[in-house]
Structure formats: structure tokens, C-alpha cells
Write a protein that holds these residues in place. Structure first.
Motif, PDB file in Angstrom:
ATOM      1  N   UNK A 274      16.716 -54.847  59.734  1.00 30.29           N
ATOM      2  CA  UNK A 274      17.190 -54.999  58.599  1.00 30.29           C
ATOM      3  C   UNK A 274      15.842 -54.497  57.578  1.00 30.29           C
ATOM      4  N   UNK A 275      14.690 -54.509  58.212  1.00 29.61           N
ATOM      5  CA  UNK A 275      13.501 -54.431  57.173  1.00 29.61           C
ATOM      6  C   UNK A 275      12.751 -52.886  57.601  1.00 29.61           C
ATOM      7  N   UNK A 276      12.846 -52.632  58.859  1.00 35.83           N
ATOM      8  CA  UNK A 276      12.180 -51.298  59.211  1.00 35.83           C
ATOM      9  C   UNK A 276      10.419 -51.360  59.457  1.00 35.83           C
ATOM     10  N   UNK A 277      10.001 -50.560  60.257  1.00 34.70           N
ATOM     11  CA  UNK A 277       8.545 -50.865  60.543  1.00 34.70           C
ATOM     12  C   UNK A 277       7.701 -50.724  59.123  1.00 34.70           C
ATOM     13  N   UNK A 278       8.040 -50.112  58.260  1.00 38.69           N
ATOM     14  CA  UNK A 278       7.250 -49.902  57.096  1.00 38.69           C
ATOM     15  C   UNK A 278       6.733 -51.142  56.452  1.00 38.69           C
ATOM     16  N   UNK A 279       7.811 -52.261  56.332  1.00 40.57           N
ATOM     17  CA  UNK A 279       7.563 -53.459  55.912  1.00 40.57           C
ATOM     18  C   UNK A 279       6.434 -54.167  56.683  1.00 40.57           C
ATOM     19  N   UNK A 280       6.583 -54.284  57.985  1.00 36.21           N
ATOM     20  CA  UNK A 280       5.656 -54.989  58.780  1.00 36.21           C
ATOM     21  C   UNK A 280       4.098 -54.177  58.621  1.00 36.21           C
ATOM     22  N   UNK A 290      -6.391 -53.052  54.799  1.00 32.15           N
ATOM     23  CA  UNK A 290      -6.563 -51.932  55.380  1.00 32.15           C
ATOM     24  C   UNK A 290      -5.288 -51.214  55.460  1.00 32.15           C
ATOM     25  N   UNK A 291      -5.075 -49.956  54.751  1.00 34.98           N
ATOM     26  CA  UNK A 291      -3.702 -49.188  54.752  1.00 34.98           C
ATOM     27  C   UNK A 291      -3.316 -48.788  55.962  1.00 34.98           C
ATOM     28  N   UNK A 292      -2.409 -49.055  56.627  1.00 35.86           N
ATOM     29  CA  UNK A 292      -2.118 -48.590  58.168  1.00 35.86           C
ATOM     30  C   UNK A 292      -1.205 -47.717  58.251  1.00 35.86           C
ATOM     31  N   UNK A 293      -0.713 -47.427  56.979  1.00 35.29           N
ATOM     32  CA  UNK A 293       0.669 -46.330  57.119  1.00 35.29           C
ATOM     33  C   UNK A 293       0.314 -45.071  57.572  1.00 35.29           C
ATOM     34  N   UNK A 294      -0.933 -44.673  57.338  1.00 38.88           N
ATOM     35  CA  UNK A 294      -1.088 -43.315  57.845  1.00 38.88           C
ATOM     36  C   UNK A 294      -1.454 -43.281  59.233  1.00 38.88           C
ATOM     37  N   UNK A 341      -1.181 -50.915  71.356  1.00 39.06           N
ATOM     38  CA  UNK A 341      -0.759 -49.950  70.094  1.00 39.06           C
ATOM     39  C   UNK A 341      -0.505 -50.868  68.863  1.00 39.06           C
ATOM     40  N   UNK A 342      -0.541 -49.687  67.655  1.00 41.29           N
ATOM     41  CA  UNK A 342      -0.177 -50.390  66.435  1.00 41.29           C
ATOM     42  C   UNK A 342       1.169 -51.012  66.364  1.00 41.29           C
ATOM     43  N   UNK A 343       2.073 -50.229  67.127  1.00 34.48           N
ATOM     44  CA  UNK A 343       3.643 -50.595  67.195  1.00 34.48           C
ATOM     45  C   UNK A 343       3.766 -52.067  67.659  1.00 34.48           C
TER      46      UNK A 343
END
Length: 432
Positions: A274-280, A290-294, A341-343
Motif C-alpha cells: 500500500x505504501x511503497x518503498x519511498x515511504x519507508x 540522512x536523505x536515503x532517497x538518492x 542492502x538498503x532494501x
């Protein structure tokens, strides 16, 4: 472990701790402003003979309202509603020492303690959210050192006012932050006055907890970390002349429960889809500052994210949460030879700094028993993924297992929260 029974509180975070709690609950968004909703959760908790109903507070918009409505009502208002709907359940409200007045707060909570027959407690916290600071006219939140300097004096002032109600004496407090002379119009409640809970995980927070608190809401992810924190706070308490049992250590425990393990996993995966990985990613990044999105999800976890903060006192989020997650991820990196991993990290730690259990009722009971018997916890603040189903399955299926194991009560035998938490020192001090 020296307590006979585990302490179990339910932490009521709007519709649940999950970012997908709105979808999992099946409830409308405006449920969070319904007194009946909070009262029904209280009745479910009391049916399971839980110790207390715990409310966080954040006087600002924090969650994305498109995904999660957020808790909209003021904590003591909710707790007064729950008090009227229950007879034994404890009532723990979070109220900030940064953005409140000690006299007004002391009277408000002592009033709740009277109305509930001695079931109230105050979770004393400092507030680091810049949004909350803006709501109170500040352009920046005070530094950690400033917040805790005020918090120590704030707790002392409130405690003095409450003790003055017990003793029938005026107080004369003159400190760096407050000057207070006189006393509250109320006398002692059935338990003397409310208990004090503390939820800070920084060194300053642990010091405040060991010196003043009856219970600590902690954030630990592993058994080893739990034991270490447990001993730290107990030793601080004894260093201030208190007994080890005068402060109960209650880590947060996120629960995702199914009748079977597979059912619990399916419930968890439904929420993640429902949320997707960006939320986490964003939630974990906020905890780690720390910004983890990049970063690439399937690359090894970036080591620089776990580096020591250059200025811990200037860190505006929770040091306790960050410490817990940094340690947890570091352990995983070591165990996998650097291949973690980050995932994998967002799947395991995307909920923040609290331990999470996904499983059948027996598995949840196993975790509670292991931590309790190992001396890592005196109990837990339960954080169901979604209400009311996440609490109902705990009450109906986990509580009976704990009772069969001799770990939890079959019925309430104490009339006040102080007696239930077993605070011997406080009972003696407030006896009337």
C-alpha cells in the motif's frame, strides 16, 4: 527480572503504528476525532486486563494526512473520555516540558488522577519537532541541552506541586526557568498523585528517567541492546538512592499478528504494498538524519549514513531512535560480511526504532517472555499495526498464552496505577 508479572500498556497512535493503518483499519479518517473510538479501544484493553492506555502527543501536523490522519485530539481530553469508559485501566498522557507550563500541567493531570480514581500518569518529554516550535511562536526549537535543562526543572516543579497537594504545604520553587510559590487547590488523589513516565533515549533522557521516572518508554531492537539499556537506567536509579524496581523499563513493541505466521506476513506485506518503498526510505532517513532517497536499494548499505553525528546536541530528532537503528543496522552489516542492502534495511527498520514482531500469537508471547526473563524489559508498550483488529487479536489470543505461562494477571487486583506498577518508594512517600 524481579517483578511477578509483565507490564503491558497499549500505545494508541491514531489508527495504528503502520503507515497503512487507515487502509488496514477500514475506518474513516474522521474516526480520530471520535471519543467513542478511543473509549472502545480502552474497553478492549481493559477486557485483556492490560495495565495502561498510553497516548503520544505532537502539537503539530507530522504525518502525511493523505496516508495517515494523525492523532488530532489533545491527550488529556482523550484520557478523560477513556477514564469514563473504564474502571481499572491506567491512563498515561504525553505532555511536553518544552511547550507547557508546570503549574497548569500539574493541575490538569492531578485533576485527571482524581476523576479516574488514581489511574493517571504523565509521560514527560522534550519536543524537538520544528513544526511544533513554530506553532508556539519559535523560529527554532531550543537545543537539546536547553530542552533538558528546562525538563529537569519542570519535572521537579511538577513533582513539588503534587507533593505539596499530598502534604498540604505551599511550595517555594526558584530556578533558572520557573519561579513558583503556593500550591494547587486539589488535595491528594487515591494514589497520592500521578506517576511519571519518561521516553527520552539520549544520555540526558536516561539520566532524567533514572532520577525521576516510575517507568521508561524505551526503543531497543535487539535483546542485547535491551539488556544493556535496562542495566544503564537501573544503575542510574540506584545512583540516585532509588531501588531498581522503582523504575520499570518498557520498550516499544510493534505487533503484526495473524492466527498463523503466514497470515501475519500477508498482513504486513499488504501494508507495505500500500505504501511503497519511498515511504519507508523517508521514515528511516528521518530517524538516521540522512536523505536515503538518492541511494540504490540493492547496493550495500551506505556506511557514511551510520557515522557518528558531528554535533549530537544539535541533532533535532530522537537520539534514542537513531542509536537503536544504527546499532541494529551495524549488527546486520557485520553478520552478512558487508552484503546487507538498503532494501533489506528499510524492510527491517523502516518502522523506526522499535522492535517489531510479525507472527502468530505464540511467537509474540515468546518474544515478550524472552525479554522479560532475560532482564531486558519489565514489560512493553504495545504498538499494534492497526486498530482495533491489531489490539483485539492480542487481547484474545496472546494474553491467554501469557496467563497460562504465569506471566500475566487473570484479573485486576489493584485499584490504582501506582499499586499496579509496584512503586513501593512512591507509595510510602505519598501515603495519607
Amino acid at each position: 527480572m524481579s517483578r511477578a508479572h509483565v507490564i503491558l500498556n497499549v500505545n494508541v497512535l491514531d489508527l495504528g503504528i503502520s503507515g497503512a493503518a487507515l487502509e488496514l483499519s477500514g475506518l474513516p479518517k474522521d474516526t480520530v476525532v471520535s471519543g467513542d473510538y478511543y473509549a472502545e479501544i480502552g474497553r478492549i484493553a481493559e477486557r485483556g486486563t492490560l495495565d495502561a492506555y498510553f497516548l503520544a502527543d505532537n502539537p503539530a501536523v507530522r504525518e502525511d494526512p493523505r496516508l495517515k490522519p494523525g492523532r488530532a485530539l489533545e491527550p488529556t481530553t482523550i484520557l478523560a473520555t477513556v477514564a469514563a469508559a473504564t474502571t481499572h485501566l491506567g491512563l498515561i498522557g504525553t505532555l511536553s516540558t518544552t511547550f507547557n507550563d508546570p503549574v497548569e500541567l500539574a493541575e490538569r493531570l492531578l485533576s485527571l488522577d482524581h476523576l479516574s480514581g488514581g489511574r493517571a500518569a504523565w509521560n514527560a518529554v522534550t519536543t524537538y519537532n520544528p513544526g511544533a516550535g513554530g506553532n508556539f511562536g519559535l523560529t527554532a526549537v531550543p537545543s537539546r541541552a536547553e530542552r533538558y535543562s528546562r525538563a529537569h526543572e519542570f519535572v521537579d516543579a511538577v513533582t513539588a506541586l503534587w507533593q505539596g497537594a499530598v502534604d498540604g504545604r505551599d511550595i517555594d520553587h526558584r530556578g533558572a526557568h520557573f519561579t513558583i510559590s503556593g500550591r494547587l487547590p486539589l488535595g491528594p488523589s487515591p494514589q497520592g498523585h500521578p506517576l511519571i513516565v519518561q521516553a527520552g533515549g539520549s544520555p540526558q533522557g536516561r539520566e532524567l528517567a533514572g532520577r525521576t521516572a516510575n517507568a521508561v518508554f524505551s526503543a531497543e531492537l535487539s535483546l542485547a541492546a535491551g539488556i544493556e539499556h535496562y542495566e544503564q537506567v537501573k544503575q542510574i536509579a540506584t545512583g540516585h538512592g532509588r531501588g531498581r524496581d522503582e523504575v520499570a523499563i518498557l520498550p516499544g513493541l510493534i505487533t503484526i499478528i495473524g492466527s498463523t505466521h503466514a497470515e501475519a506476513v500477508a498482513r504486513y506485506e499488504r501494508a507495505r504494498d500500500q505504501l511503497g518503498p519511498i515511504h519507508e526510505l523517508r521514515r528511516l532517513g528521518a530517524v538516521l538524519a540522512h536523505d536515503l532517497v538518492p541511494y540504490y536499494l540493492d547496493e550495500p548499505f551506505p556506511a557514511e549514513v551510520l557515522a557518528d553525528l558531528p554535533d549530537p546536541d544539535g541533532f533535532t530528532a530522537s537520539l534514542g531512535f537513531r542509536e537503536s537503528v544504527v546499532r541494529g543496522i551495524g549488527d546486520r552489516i557485520g553478520a552478512t560480511g558487508g552484503r546487507y542492502t538498503l532494501r533489506e534495511a528499510i524492510a527491517e527498520f523502516g518502522d523506526g526504532g522499535h522492535r517489531r514482531i510479525i507472527g502468530a500469537p505464540e511467537e509474540v508471547a515468546d518474544t515478550i517472555e524472552q525479554w522479560f526473563r532475560a532482564g531486558a524489559a519489565d514489560g512493553f508498550n504495545l504498538m499494534p499495526d492497526a486498530f482495533s483488529s491489531g489490539l483485539e487479536i492480542f487481547v484474545d489470543e496472546v494474553v491467554p498464552i501469557l496467563r497460562r505461562r504465569g506471566l500475566f494477571r487473570h484479573e485486576y487486583t489493584e485499584s490504582t496505577l501506582r499499586a499496579r506498577f509496584g512503586s513501593i518508594e512512591e507509595r510510602a512517600r505519598t501515603a495519607v
